[in-house]
Each structure stands twice: as structure tokens, then as C-alpha cells.
Design an enzyme around this catalytic site. Structure first.
Site, PDB file in Angstrom:
ATOM      1  N   ARG A 101     -39.132  -4.650 -36.366  1.00  0.00           N
ATOM      2  CA  ARG A 101     -37.838  -4.742 -35.674  1.00  0.00           C
ATOM      3  C   ARG A 101     -37.333  -6.192 -35.753  1.00  0.00           C
ATOM      4  NH1 ARG A 101     -38.243  -5.664 -30.696  1.00  0.00           N
ATOM      5  NH2 ARG A 101     -39.663  -3.981 -30.200  1.00  0.00           N
TER       6      ARG A 101
ATOM      7  N   TYR B  13     -10.194   0.962 -35.401  1.00  0.00           N
ATOM      8  CA  TYR B  13     -10.890   2.237 -35.595  1.00  0.00           C
ATOM      9  C   TYR B  13     -11.073   2.914 -34.220  1.00  0.00           C
ATOM     10  CZ  TYR B  13     -14.898   5.348 -36.103  1.00  0.00           C
ATOM     11  OH  TYR B  13     -15.741   6.430 -36.039  1.00  0.00           O
TER      12      TYR B  13
ATOM     13  N   ASP C 223     -12.673  -7.615 -37.965  1.00  0.00           N
ATOM     14  CA  ASP C 223     -13.252  -6.447 -38.635  1.00  0.00           C
ATOM     15  C   ASP C 223     -12.627  -6.390 -40.033  1.00  0.00           C
ATOM     16  OD1 ASP C 223     -13.917  -3.942 -39.647  1.00  0.00           O
ATOM     17  OD2 ASP C 223     -13.979  -3.019 -37.667  1.00  0.00           O
TER      18      ASP C 223
ATOM     19  N   LYS D 292     -18.856   1.768 -45.408  1.00  0.00           N
ATOM     20  CA  LYS D 292     -17.617   1.954 -46.169  1.00  0.00           C
ATOM     21  C   LYS D 292     -17.727   1.283 -47.548  1.00  0.00           C
ATOM     22  CE  LYS D 292     -16.296   4.206 -42.562  1.00  0.00           C
ATOM     23  NZ  LYS D 292     -17.297   3.938 -41.568  1.00  0.00           N
TER      24      LYS D 292
HETATM   25  O1  P1T Z   1     -19.093   4.362 -38.652  1.00  0.00           O
HETATM   26  P1  P1T Z   1     -19.697   3.027 -38.422  1.00  0.00           P
HETATM   27  O2  P1T Z   1     -20.546   2.530 -39.538  1.00  0.00           O
HETATM   28  O3  P1T Z   1     -20.403   2.928 -37.093  1.00  0.00           O
HETATM   29  O4  P1T Z   1     -18.491   1.957 -38.393  1.00  0.00           O
HETATM   30  C1  P1T Z   1     -17.503   1.925 -37.412  1.00  0.00           C
HETATM   31  C2  P1T Z   1     -16.232   1.353 -37.969  1.00  0.00           C
HETATM   32  C3  P1T Z   1     -15.912   0.032 -37.698  1.00  0.00           C
HETATM   33  N1  P1T Z   1     -14.788  -0.536 -38.186  1.00  0.00           N
HETATM   34  C4  P1T Z   1     -13.928   0.160 -38.952  1.00  0.00           C
HETATM   35  C5  P1T Z   1     -12.692  -0.507 -39.466  1.00  0.00           C
HETATM   36  C6  P1T Z   1     -14.201   1.489 -39.291  1.00  0.00           C
HETATM   37  O5  P1T Z   1     -13.317   2.141 -40.070  1.00  0.00           O
HETATM   38  C7  P1T Z   1     -15.364   2.112 -38.774  1.00  0.00           C
HETATM   39  C8  P1T Z   1     -15.687   3.531 -39.069  1.00  0.00           C
HETATM   40  N2  P1T Z   1     -14.598   4.287 -39.516  1.00  0.00           N
HETATM   41  C9  P1T Z   1     -14.637   5.622 -39.835  1.00  0.00           C
HETATM   42  C10 P1T Z   1     -15.739   6.384 -39.725  1.00  0.00           C
HETATM   43  C11 P1T Z   1     -13.357   6.192 -40.314  1.00  0.00           C
HETATM   44  O6  P1T Z   1     -13.339   7.291 -40.899  1.00  0.00           O
HETATM   45  O7  P1T Z   1     -12.334   5.540 -40.139  1.00  0.00           O
END
Ligand code: P1T
Length: 377
Positions: free
Chosen positions: A46, A98, A170, A195
Site C-alpha cells: 500500500r 463531471y 481537472d 480516460k
Molecule cells: O471515473 P473515474 O476514473 O473515477 O473519474 C472521474 C472523473 C473525473 N474527472 C472527469 C473530467 C471525468 O470525466 C471523470 C469520469 N467521467 C466519466 C465516467 C464520464 O463518462 O464522463
């Protein structure tokens, strides 16, 4: 070094024992210690894992930062960022982020005594006007998900420096290939590595990058204390993916440009949101602070019937949450990614029921356009 050279080499040395060119997957939970108090710098997974360290160094280099800290999801990283403040502190944040970010901060973290002001950060005056004596952080998403609104990052960093706030960006939609907020003076960059960075729709992950030793130390402490770490295999997959980030992003953008132009000419698409279009209200700012316009397009079809027709009839695009993978996806933000944002808030930013979001993949663009044109005509 250039971006692609760093992408392929940064953080990755041939394995000391075998010479393996590719960083191994250290699939272990613990490490043998030679004697009490004597070990090789690795005690428990961890806290330390070499595959994860390679990934963190790799993405830190791509973001022109000093330190990377990887998490088990983008939201785990988003959550960890709130450990930089304490109960009673105030955060100014883009009103369009998001939906999961909104849910975490407004519907969960607020109960722990944090105060959020959700403002349109694309107008810097709104940030200035929202400042309170207890403000500690300005958090922006740019371009935003899904409206593709852009915030001036140099402007944000200047406000934050002047007031001693921490600026967080972000950068998920641009990836480090098209935008480096740390170079524009911001303090922290966040990515959902799920992403573009991973890009193959097979891992959920997050990362935070900074140049500040103080911020790094606090977040590293939280990563270990709270434990939202990614597994070594996931780190290895993301590390493999960053090697092709540049070529993937170039193709995403090329395809998105062509599809955005198609939509602009099609009268069934009432409003097209893509920073690469001259019609985008912040096209000039986009050109200034980004090296490309990315692969995300949102289209308002004016009525829910047309929007539904599109998402239900695509053959190459897949109706799914997420974005940034090599395969093209389509999503209905109002009922999917942004369902936890109240309708009144969605309306304020133009996130209507007739808005459809396209994550343009790297397939042949002729096929992608035909896929949509077969529906819209
Ligand atoms: O899904 P995750 O890895 O926990 O990430 C969250 C997140 C954070 N910031 C942005 C700009 C994002 O688009 C996302 C996740 N977004 C999607 C799952 C979506 O379909 O828009």
C-alpha cells in the site's frame, strides 16, 4: 525531452536484476526484510510498489510536474484532494464538472463541513466575487464535461497566487498531450486515467501531479493512510498505454475536427460544442492555452426525440458512460454522467435533455460520419 520520448522512457529503467526492458508487474503485497529495521525501501505494497512508482514518474514527466500520486480511480484522487483543507474551509469550483465530482463534493463532502461555491469559472470575475475569508482552493475543470467550456488557467493561477489559494485543474479532457496546467502556473493537475491516458477502456484509475513538495507530501501521506491505491497490473496497463498517448490524441483530434465540421453543417444539430470550431465562444483562449482541441464533442439536437434516436441507433459508436478510449462512445449526460446534478443546475449551464456527448475514437472517420449520417440524414 519531447513528449513522446518522455512517454516511452520517463520513469522506466530496464529491470536491475534481469534487464527486462518493460517495467515488471510487482504483484506482491509485502516485501522480505533482511533484519529488523533493514529493508530495500519497500515494506508493504500500500505504501510502496515499483510498478506504481514508474507510472507516477511517467505521468509526472508528461505533466511537467515533479511528483505524481496514483489512485484507484479518478474520484479517489478527487476525494484525496479534499484532505488539503479542513472542516470550515471554502472551495470555489466550476459549476460544470463531471457529475461524479459534483456528487462527491456537494452531496458527500459538504456533510463534513466543507463549503463549496459553484460558479462559472470561464468568467474570472465570478471567481473573484465568490472569494470568502475562508477560501482555500479554486478547482476548475477545463474544458468541462460535457459543455466544453474553457477557463483561463493563467488567470486562475494569478488569482490563486495573489490570494494564497491552491489551484486545482481537472485536465482529463485534454490529457497532458494537449494541455499542461502546471506550466500555466497552477498548483495541482488531476486526471481520471480511466480516460485518454489509459485510452483502452480497460482500467479505472486516477492521478494527481504537482511541483510542490508540501502538497506532494500531504497527498502521499493520504494515499497511504486512506489506501485508495491502484493495483500493479492496472498501473502496468496504464504505463503501457501512455507510450501511444501522442499518436492516439492526434488521431482523436483529427477525427473530432471532421465530425464537428459535419455536425455544424447538419441542420438537425442545433448547437455544436467543440473548442476547435471557430464558433466556439472561447476558441481563441483554447488556441492560447491548449496545443489541440481534443476528441470530445457535445451536440444539442433541440429535442429529446432526435437525441434518443441518435443514441439508440448508432452502430459503430457505443452507448456507454466514459470517454477517451480508442473506440467511439456516445452518452446522454442528463440521464447518465450528470444525473446526480439537479435539473436547475444543469439548466443553468445549458446541459439539456437534448444534449448528446460524443467521445470520438480513432476508427476511420468516414465510418464514424456515416454512422451518424445514416441516422440524421
Ligand atoms: O471515473 P473515474 O476514473 O473515477 O473519474 C472521474 C472523473 C473525473 N474527472 C472527469 C473530467 C471525468 O470525466 C471523470 C469520469 N467521467 C466519466 C465516467 C464520464 O463518462 O464522463
Amino acid at each position: 525531452m519531447g513528449f513522446s520520448t518522455d512517454a516511452i522512457h520517463a520513469g522506466q529503467e530496464p529491470d536491475l536484476k534481469t534487464g527486462a526492458v518493460i517495467t515488471p508487474i510487482y504483484q506482491t503485497s509485502t516485501y522480505a526484510q533482511e533484519e529488523l529495521g533493514k529493508h530495500k525501501g519497500y515494506e508493504y505494497a500500500r505504501t510502496q510498489n515499483l510498478t506504481r512508482e514508474s507510472l507516477e514518474k511517467n505521468i509526472a514527466a508528461l505533466e511537467k510536474g515533479k511528483y505524481g500520486i496514483a489512485f484507484s480511480s479518478g474520484l479517489a484522487a478527487t476525494n484525496a484532494l479534499m484532505s488539503l483543507v479542513k472542516s470550515g474551509d471554502h472551495i470555489i469550483i466550476s459549476n460544470n464538472v463531471y457529475g461524479g465530482t459534483y456528487r462527491l463534493y456537494e452531496l458527500v463532502m459538504k456533510d463534513f463541513g466543507l463549503d463549496y461555491s459553484w460558479v462559472d469559472t470561464s468568467n474570472l470575475k465570478n471567481i473573484d466575487n465568490a472569494i470568502k475569508p475562508n477560501t482555500k482552493i479554486v478547482y476548475v475543470e477545463t474544458p468541462t464535461n460535457p459543455m466544453l467550456t474553457i477557463t483561463d488557467l493563467i488567470g486562475v493561477s494569478e488569482i490563486c497566487k495573489k490570494n494564497k489559494f491552491i489551484s486545482i485543474v481537472d485536465n482529463t479532457f485534454m490529457s497532458p498531450y494537449f494541455q499542461n496546467p502546471l506550466e500555466l502556473g497552477c498548483d495541482i493537475v488531476l486526471h481520471s486515467t480511466t480516460k485518454y491516458i489509459n485510452g483502452h477502456s480497460d482500467v479505472v484509475g486516477g492521478i494527481v501531479v504537482t511541483k510542490s513538495e508540501k502538497i506532494h507530501e500531504r497527498l502521499r501521506y493520504i494515499q497511504n493512510a486512506a489506501g485508495a491505491i491502484p493495483g500493479p497490473f492496472d498501473c502496468w496497463l496504464i504505463l503501457r498505454a501512455t507510450k501511444t498517448l501522442a499518436v492516439r490524441m492526434d488521431r482523436h483530434e483529427k477525427n473530432a475536427n471532421k465530425l464537428a465540421e459535419y455536425f455544424e453543417k447538419n441542420n438537425k444539430a442545433k448547437k455544436v460544442f467543440y473548442p476547435g470550431l471557430k464558433s466556439h465562444p472561447q476558441h481563441e483562449l483554447a488556441k492560447k492555452q491548449m496545443r489541440g482541441f481534443g476528441g470530445m464533442i457535445s451536440v444539442d439536437f433541440g429535442d429529446i426525440k432526435t437525441a434518443k434516436k441518435v443514441v439508440n441507433n448508432v452502430k459503430i459508436f457505443t452507448l456507454a458512460e466514459s470517454l477517451g478510449g480508442v473506440e467511439s462512445l456516445v452518452c446522454h449526460p442528463a440521464s447518465m454522467t450528470h444525473a446526480s446534478v439537479p435539473k436547475a443546475e444543469r439548466d443553468k449551464m445549458g446541459l439539456t435533455e437534448s444534449l448528446v456527448r460524443f467521445s470520438v475514437g480513432i476508427e476511420d472517420i468516414e465510418d464514424l460520419i456515416k454512422d451518424i449520417d445514416n441516422i440524421l440524414g
